[in-house]
Scaffold this motif. Structure first.
Motif, short mmCIF file in Angstrom:
data_model
loop_
_atom_site.label_atom_id
_atom_site.label_comp_id
_atom_site.label_asym_id
_atom_site.label_seq_id
_atom_site.Cartn_x
_atom_site.Cartn_y
_atom_site.Cartn_z
N TYR A 83 -2.74 -37.71 -59.59
CA TYR A 83 -1.94 -38.46 -60.19
C TYR A 83 -0.67 -38.75 -59.39
N ALA A 84 -0.07 -39.93 -59.41
CA ALA A 84 1.48 -39.90 -58.93
C ALA A 84 2.20 -39.73 -60.23
N PRO A 109 -1.66 -20.31 -58.12
CA PRO A 109 -1.46 -21.16 -56.95
C PRO A 109 -0.26 -22.17 -56.90
N PRO A 110 -0.08 -22.81 -55.83
CA PRO A 110 0.93 -23.86 -55.91
C PRO A 110 0.38 -25.10 -56.01
N MET A 111 0.94 -26.01 -56.70
CA MET A 111 0.53 -27.35 -57.15
C MET A 111 1.47 -28.55 -56.70
N SER A 112 0.77 -29.50 -56.21
CA SER A 112 1.25 -30.91 -55.62
C SER A 112 0.66 -32.06 -56.40
N MET A 113 1.30 -33.28 -56.12
CA MET A 113 0.80 -34.26 -56.89
C MET A 113 0.93 -35.38 -55.67
N MET A 114 0.25 -36.67 -56.10
CA MET A 114 0.23 -37.62 -55.02
C MET A 114 1.63 -38.25 -55.06
N PRO A 115 2.08 -39.10 -53.88
CA PRO A 115 3.34 -39.54 -53.88
C PRO A 115 3.60 -40.81 -54.70
N GLY A 116 4.78 -41.11 -54.91
CA GLY A 116 4.86 -42.41 -55.38
C GLY A 116 4.86 -42.59 -56.80
N ALA A 124 -2.10 -48.49 -51.89
CA ALA A 124 -1.54 -49.60 -50.96
C ALA A 124 -0.78 -49.00 -49.84
N GLY A 125 -0.14 -47.94 -50.13
CA GLY A 125 0.77 -47.31 -49.35
C GLY A 125 2.30 -47.74 -49.71
N ALA A 126 3.20 -47.13 -49.68
CA ALA A 126 4.56 -47.26 -50.11
C ALA A 126 5.13 -48.56 -49.53
N GLY A 127 5.23 -48.76 -48.39
CA GLY A 127 5.77 -49.82 -47.64
C GLY A 127 5.03 -51.04 -48.03
N ARG A 128 3.82 -51.11 -48.00
CA ARG A 128 3.08 -52.18 -48.47
C ARG A 128 3.16 -52.67 -49.80
N PHE A 129 3.13 -51.59 -50.66
CA PHE A 129 3.20 -51.93 -51.97
C PHE A 129 4.58 -52.54 -52.38
N ALA A 130 5.71 -52.02 -51.74
CA ALA A 130 6.93 -52.73 -51.81
C ALA A 130 7.07 -53.91 -51.51
N GLY A 215 -6.30 -45.24 -49.13
CA GLY A 215 -4.95 -45.19 -48.72
C GLY A 215 -4.60 -43.47 -48.87
N GLU A 216 -3.35 -43.20 -49.57
CA GLU A 216 -2.97 -42.03 -49.23
C GLU A 216 -3.67 -40.97 -50.24
N LEU A 217 -4.76 -41.45 -50.99
CA LEU A 217 -5.14 -40.40 -51.81
C LEU A 217 -6.34 -39.76 -50.70
N LEU A 218 -6.88 -40.48 -49.86
CA LEU A 218 -7.69 -39.87 -48.71
C LEU A 218 -6.78 -38.90 -47.87
N ASP A 219 -5.86 -39.57 -47.47
CA ASP A 219 -4.70 -38.76 -46.51
C ASP A 219 -4.51 -37.32 -47.07
#
Length: 237
Positions: A83-84, A109-116, A124-130, A215-219
């Motif tokens: 999730y973002a 454990p630590p936990m992180s989330m998707m950016p944005g 789409a990627g932040a720049g492209r979506f913007a 997109g960034e899900l893969l990365d």
């Protein structure tokens, strides 16, 4: 914290196992990343896609699922939320901070989330979506999943089927529909684009199709995983 998946993974022999807990609307994409990129140490779990329309419930649902995993004795080296922010008004970020503090204290454990802000942005990627947003702010976005399930999640999910007058209330100010498509499979692409066109026609809006891939899900999934580790892939819906 409320019974997160705890203890070190080494204690159970599950060295470097990663949990990806995400939106049910992304299950196909998360499974594809696991399969195609050899992430054999990644377990994938999904929460109901209908939470897409009730974002205030997402953080609580995440907490409940993690508590259940803890009660089952499951342990992970790291947790990634698929999730973002997704309309949670910072609730998921606060939950990640809570896990970070507990991890620093040796608890879980630590936990992180998707950016944005949402999946449209990280696909789409932040720049492209913007750039797309700047070009036309009055855009209604679809992913492959939302296009395929337009009737269930949009037409019925927003109550338009029962109350057609809501269509103008929800979509009267929109100028276009943009399909952000993930699939590279030709057959699937035809199906997804047909569903998106049908949805756009119901809204009386033009359709623009933008290919994004994962997109960034893969990365992000690849960056948190250790593909050389052995393990299983478990998908629960």
């Amino acid at each position: 914290m409320n019974a997160p998946p705890a203890t070190s993974p080494e204690a159970r022999g599950d060295v470097e196992r990663i949990l990806v807990l995400g939106c049910g609307a992304l299950v196909n994409e998360m499974q594809a990343v696991v399969r195609h990129h050899g992430l054999v140490n990644v377990d994938v779990e999904c929460l109901p896609a209908k939470l897409h329309n009730r974002p205030a419930l997402i953080a609580g649902a995440v907490r409940e699922r993690l508590a259940r995993l803890g009660e089952q004795g499951k342990s992970y080296a790291q947790i990634l939320l698929g999730y973002a922010d997704c309309g949670t008004a910072g609730a998921l970020e606060k939950l990640c901070e809570e896990f970070a503090a507990a991890h620093a204290a040796g608890d879980g454990p630590p936990m992180s989330m998707m950016p944005g802000a949402h999946c449209y942005e990280f696909f789409a990627g932040a720049g492209r979506f913007a750039s797309m947003h700047d070009a036309e702010p009055a855009t209604f976005y679809l992913t492959d999943y939302l296009a395929r399930h337009f009737d269930l999640l949009v037409w019925k999910g927003l109550g338009i089927e029962a109350h057609p007058e809501l269509a103008e209330m929800y979509f009267g100010n929109y100028e276009r529909v943009v399909l952000l498509t993930q699939t590279s499979d030709g057959t699937q692409r035809v199906r997804v684009e047909a569903c998106a066109r049908a949805g756009a026609e119901r809204l009386g809006l033009p359709l623009v199709i933008v290919e994004t891939g994962y997109g960034e899900l893969l990365d992000t999934m690849v960056s948190v995983a250790a593909p050389s580790r052995r393990g299983r892939v478990e998908v629960l819906s």
